[in-house]
Design an enzyme around this catalytic site. Sequence first.
Site, PDB file in Angstrom:
ATOM      1  N   ARG A  58     128.221 -25.555  11.138  1.00 57.08           N
ATOM      2  CA  ARG A  58     126.871 -25.503  10.772  1.00 57.08           C
ATOM      3  C   ARG A  58     126.673 -25.683   9.135  1.00 57.08           C
ATOM      4  O   ARG A  58     126.031 -26.300   8.686  1.00 57.08           O
ATOM      5  CB  ARG A  58     126.332 -24.045  11.104  1.00 57.08           C
ATOM      6  CG  ARG A  58     125.929 -24.171  12.733  1.00 57.08           C
ATOM      7  CD  ARG A  58     126.212 -22.556  13.152  1.00 57.08           C
ATOM      8  NE  ARG A  58     127.855 -22.502  13.407  1.00 57.08           N
ATOM      9  CZ  ARG A  58     128.329 -22.715  14.280  1.00 57.08           C
ATOM     10  NH1 ARG A  58     127.529 -23.214  15.534  1.00 57.08           N
ATOM     11  NH2 ARG A  58     129.619 -22.763  14.560  1.00 57.08           N
ATOM     12  N   ARG A 108     133.905 -23.339   0.701  1.00 56.40           N
ATOM     13  CA  ARG A 108     134.442 -22.196   1.618  1.00 56.40           C
ATOM     14  C   ARG A 108     135.960 -22.109   1.590  1.00 56.40           C
ATOM     15  O   ARG A 108     136.676 -23.214   1.600  1.00 56.40           O
ATOM     16  CB  ARG A 108     133.867 -22.568   3.057  1.00 56.40           C
ATOM     17  CG  ARG A 108     134.625 -21.602   3.959  1.00 56.40           C
ATOM     18  CD  ARG A 108     133.950 -21.999   5.480  1.00 56.40           C
ATOM     19  NE  ARG A 108     132.654 -21.506   5.704  1.00 56.40           N
ATOM     20  CZ  ARG A 108     132.089 -21.369   6.886  1.00 56.40           C
ATOM     21  NH1 ARG A 108     132.653 -21.763   7.936  1.00 56.40           N
ATOM     22  NH2 ARG A 108     130.689 -20.911   6.957  1.00 56.40           N
ATOM     23  N   HIS A 137     128.882 -14.421   2.463  1.00 58.31           N
ATOM     24  CA  HIS A 137     128.188 -15.803   3.044  1.00 58.31           C
ATOM     25  C   HIS A 137     126.740 -15.828   2.472  1.00 58.31           C
ATOM     26  O   HIS A 137     126.019 -15.581   3.462  1.00 58.31           O
ATOM     27  CB  HIS A 137     128.624 -15.977   4.460  1.00 58.31           C
ATOM     28  CG  HIS A 137     128.369 -17.149   4.982  1.00 58.31           C
ATOM     29  ND1 HIS A 137     127.835 -18.333   4.282  1.00 58.31           N
ATOM     30  CD2 HIS A 137     128.541 -17.749   6.335  1.00 58.31           C
ATOM     31  CE1 HIS A 137     127.915 -19.521   4.976  1.00 58.31           C
ATOM     32  NE2 HIS A 137     128.212 -19.066   6.208  1.00 58.31           N
TER      33      HIS A 137
HETATM   34  N1   CP Z   1     127.480 -19.762  10.508  1.00 56.18           N
HETATM   35  C1   CP Z   1     128.537 -20.322  10.066  1.00 56.18           C
HETATM   36  O1   CP Z   1     129.032 -20.111   8.960  1.00 56.18           O
HETATM   37  O2   CP Z   1     128.842 -21.189  10.906  1.00 56.18           O
HETATM   38  P1   CP Z   1     130.080 -22.449  10.460  1.00 56.18           P
HETATM   39  O3   CP Z   1     131.502 -21.601  10.499  1.00 56.18           O
HETATM   40  O4   CP Z   1     130.027 -23.381  11.477  1.00 56.18           O
HETATM   41  O5   CP Z   1     129.690 -22.927   9.015  1.00 56.18           O
END
Ligand code: CP
Length: 312
Positions: A58, A108, A137
């Site tokens: 996402r 990230r 986050h």
């Molecule tokens: N919500 C979220 O951080 O999903 P992903 O790990 O797929 O980016």
Amino acid sequence: MSLRGRHLLSIEDLDVQEIELILKTARSFKEISTRPIRKVPTLRGKTVINIFFEPSTRTRSSFELAAKRLSADAVNFNVSTSSVAKGESLIDTGRNLQAMHPDLIVVRHSLAGAPALLATHCKGSCVINAGDGMHEHPTQALLDALTICEHKGRLEGLKVAIIGDIKHSRVARSNALLLRKMKAETWVCGPPTLLPVGFESYGVQVTHHMEEALTDADVIMLLRAQRERQQEIFYPSFKEYSMLYGLDRRKMKWAKPDAIVMHPGPINRGIEIDQEMADGAYSVILEQVSNGVATRMAVLFLLLGASEDPGI
Ligand code: CP
């Protein structure tokens, strides 16, 4: 008030007015994603580099789409085929990418503080934390706030129950900080082994009992059991975890009849949430994903400050 030229490393970086500005800007950007031509020239000439040292579906896709829908040039740095695989450090990686003059770096990393370290060493680029270890986050909390506001019209005074693996969750930390700033009543709930001592300092109520957390809740936020960060055994079995802390129709009855069910993804179906709750009428999980694009468009726009007029 301006976010121009700033980093977004933590919800602590934002005051209430700035959070409201991001949400208002995100609302104005939502419509772009429903147009036949999903693109505006707002960030033409700007460059965004996405560096993801951890897997993502996402966050990475939505940052890339957000940049592209605003006409910025988006580069996805592939960690596994980069010189990181030859041992190049985070700081050297950042400084070398910085030498190519990106306007903004989205990062990230599995280590808490990695985006802050990059921000210190990459002068001249904004840095956005797209999730650092068990720390924060921030854009997830912002898109969650946007989703809650769309359904409830406000954050203040709502009872929000955050359930599950609080210990390993950066989503829980960012949401707790944001919800405290916006005067929601936040409860966190999970097995004692997954609820760190002292979590009350985030301004939340702590319980190990689902009924207490869910009673009269307006919003239920489930968290994934983060098996990749769990080096020990934190609960006897998934069956037992699901029985005590998994959301199902029986437990949902404790919440308000118009409560919404959220999950940042990815979902462990049958563990923290059952099929009916994940896909049923209460669920706003895919709305969170759609709002992720608009929220990240807003953050990119406000940090890069292309113009006070988004040109949409
Ligand atoms: N919500 C979220 O951080 O999903 P992903 O790990 O797929 O980016």
